[in-house]
Enzyme design. Sequence first.
Site, PDB file in Angstrom:
ATOM      1  N   PHE A 115      21.203  -4.167   2.006  1.00  0.00           N
ATOM      2  CA  PHE A 115      21.195  -2.711   2.462  1.00  0.00           C
ATOM      3  C   PHE A 115      20.302  -2.891   3.984  1.00  0.00           C
ATOM      4  O   PHE A 115      21.468  -1.510   5.204  1.00  0.00           O
ATOM      5  CB  PHE A 115      19.836  -2.497   2.037  1.00  0.00           C
ATOM      6  CG  PHE A 115      18.914  -3.007   1.908  1.00  0.00           C
ATOM      7  CD1 PHE A 115      17.969  -2.574   2.390  1.00  0.00           C
ATOM      8  CD2 PHE A 115      18.417  -3.590   0.381  1.00  0.00           C
ATOM      9  CE1 PHE A 115      16.481  -2.606   2.940  1.00  0.00           C
ATOM     10  CE2 PHE A 115      16.756  -4.744   0.947  1.00  0.00           C
ATOM     11  CZ  PHE A 115      16.385  -3.590   1.646  1.00  0.00           C
ATOM     12  N   MET A 156       9.525  -7.989   6.531  1.00  0.00           N
ATOM     13  CA  MET A 156       8.553  -7.534   5.626  1.00  0.00           C
ATOM     14  C   MET A 156       9.605  -8.330   4.774  1.00  0.00           C
ATOM     15  O   MET A 156       9.283  -9.339   3.822  1.00  0.00           O
ATOM     16  CB  MET A 156       7.999  -6.677   5.295  1.00  0.00           C
ATOM     17  CG  MET A 156       7.004  -6.645   5.425  1.00  0.00           C
ATOM     18  SD  MET A 156       6.822  -4.785   4.634  1.00  0.00           S
ATOM     19  CE  MET A 156       6.278  -5.314   3.031  1.00  0.00           C
ATOM     20  N   GLU A 206      14.680  -9.004   4.117  1.00  0.00           N
ATOM     21  CA  GLU A 206      16.408  -8.336   3.960  1.00  0.00           C
ATOM     22  C   GLU A 206      16.991  -8.337   3.702  1.00  0.00           C
ATOM     23  O   GLU A 206      16.943  -9.623   2.407  1.00  0.00           O
ATOM     24  CB  GLU A 206      16.627  -9.644   5.881  1.00  0.00           C
ATOM     25  CG  GLU A 206      18.270  -8.752   5.928  1.00  0.00           C
ATOM     26  CD  GLU A 206      18.144  -9.999   7.095  1.00  0.00           C
ATOM     27  OE1 GLU A 206      19.599 -10.045   7.051  1.00  0.00           O
ATOM     28  OE2 GLU A 206      17.810 -10.302   8.114  1.00  0.00           O
ATOM     29  N   GLY A 207      18.111  -7.153   3.094  1.00  0.00           N
ATOM     30  CA  GLY A 207      19.000  -7.073   2.077  1.00  0.00           C
ATOM     31  C   GLY A 207      20.521  -6.872   2.245  1.00  0.00           C
ATOM     32  O   GLY A 207      19.869  -6.871   3.884  1.00  0.00           O
ATOM     33  N   LYS A 220      11.581   1.038   5.275  1.00  0.00           N
ATOM     34  CA  LYS A 220      13.317  -0.110   4.967  1.00  0.00           C
ATOM     35  C   LYS A 220      14.126   1.068   6.407  1.00  0.00           C
ATOM     36  O   LYS A 220      14.280   1.778   6.310  1.00  0.00           O
ATOM     37  CB  LYS A 220      13.287   0.833   4.232  1.00  0.00           C
ATOM     38  CG  LYS A 220      15.213   0.484   3.442  1.00  0.00           C
ATOM     39  CD  LYS A 220      15.010   0.808   2.115  1.00  0.00           C
ATOM     40  CE  LYS A 220      16.382   0.162   1.118  1.00  0.00           C
ATOM     41  NZ  LYS A 220      16.876   1.069  -0.208  1.00  0.00           N
ATOM     42  N   ASP A 269      18.867  -1.940 -11.544  1.00  0.00           N
ATOM     43  CA  ASP A 269      18.283  -3.130 -10.754  1.00  0.00           C
ATOM     44  C   ASP A 269      17.032  -3.075 -11.079  1.00  0.00           C
ATOM     45  O   ASP A 269      16.560  -3.667 -10.127  1.00  0.00           O
ATOM     46  CB  ASP A 269      19.071  -3.020  -9.562  1.00  0.00           C
ATOM     47  CG  ASP A 269      18.833  -4.284  -8.604  1.00  0.00           C
ATOM     48  OD1 ASP A 269      19.274  -5.129  -9.271  1.00  0.00           O
ATOM     49  OD2 ASP A 269      19.199  -4.530  -7.264  1.00  0.00           O
TER      50      ASP A 269
END
Length: 409
Positions: free
Chosen positions: A105, A100, A102-103, A123, A219
């Site tokens: 983290f 779904m 990506e970041g 996650k 954020d």
Amino acid sequence: METQRIIEFPHKNMDKRPRKRPRLTWDVPPPLPPPKVLPALYCVQEFGNGGMPNYACSSMFYGAIPRTGSPPWRPDDKDGHYVFAIGENLTPRYRILSKMGEGTFGQVVECFDNEKKELVAIKIVRSINKYREAAMIEIDVLQRLARHDIGGPRCVQIRNWFDYRNHICIVFEKLGPSLYDFLRKNSYRSFPIDLVRELGRQLLESVAFMHELRLIHTDLKPENILLVSAEYVKVPDYKFLSRSSKDGSYFKNLPKSSAIKLIDFGSTTFEHQDHSYVVSTRHYRAPEVILGLGWNYPCDLWSVGCILIELCSGEALFQTHENLEHLAMMERVLGPLPHHMVIRADRRAEKYFRRGARLDWPDGATSRDSMRAVWKLLRLPVIYLYSASPNCLCKFYAITHCLLCSILC
């Protein structure tokens, strides 16, 4: 050794912004032999009456799991991301259906929960200590939210979490696309003003709920606001009806349901914690953060104001990557920074001002392109003239103007 610890919870382009890089391929080396099978501890947390958790633990032996239950053991990629293949399991309970996002983290994957028979989003945090520690803080915040957000109307609901092959994995309810993804796939066409008002109402209620719990999100941005449902309808876009189009661009998509929830509490901070560091994604960052004045609850409200304008216009208001330019944009849209903020700016921010009082702009601009980026911005009332109808302009302008000016008062 593969250890699994599970904590259960009850159910309840136009944009110039830098985005999280897409992951195009997977570095999947030849699988290594699976490690020696050892027993693992399986812990379940359930909420009893009064919101206090009850723990029950048992042993789960991987020797009893079918050989196809877990994928082969693979080393992580060079950045510490978990390497997987679509269709295989993430523990015997969850089957991976798609990636779904990506970041920094880690990654988010869509999975099917074989036990609950439902879709979930998981996650998978990178196997690096600082990200693992941040994930545990996020779990603490999610637990706090789950105890108070009965029914889960405001914030994404955590299902459980577990530590799998040195990756903290947090299981969430499956929601729809983010507001940013919806805008992007809709060619950055703005939402109708009535829909923006409803989204804004829910967003303010969610932020107020967090603040009542003495939590600051820090954020808030369209990427971290998810529609509950992915369903949408096509409607005529009257701005394009006069044009001839073969690709149907004179239609735009609108969500069937306006229900939204906040996500990504990895940067959420408790009121009593240190507030001296830089927070928020650049385009939604409040002036007190840039000036080093310290920040608190109002930094979330500033982000909400920026988000509402973006939903009205389709584009981020402050598309910048540099502090002086960012402050100049704020002054262009809202007027001069208050003197009491300028004189309290920390030593690192003093360079942005001339003789400690007036913003060093345009003399301090890094380029003509930077100057043009500031000059092309409109005053806040004019921005709404392009996005709101006269009937609702005054009220909506007043609400959002107060949000953007909350820290400047």
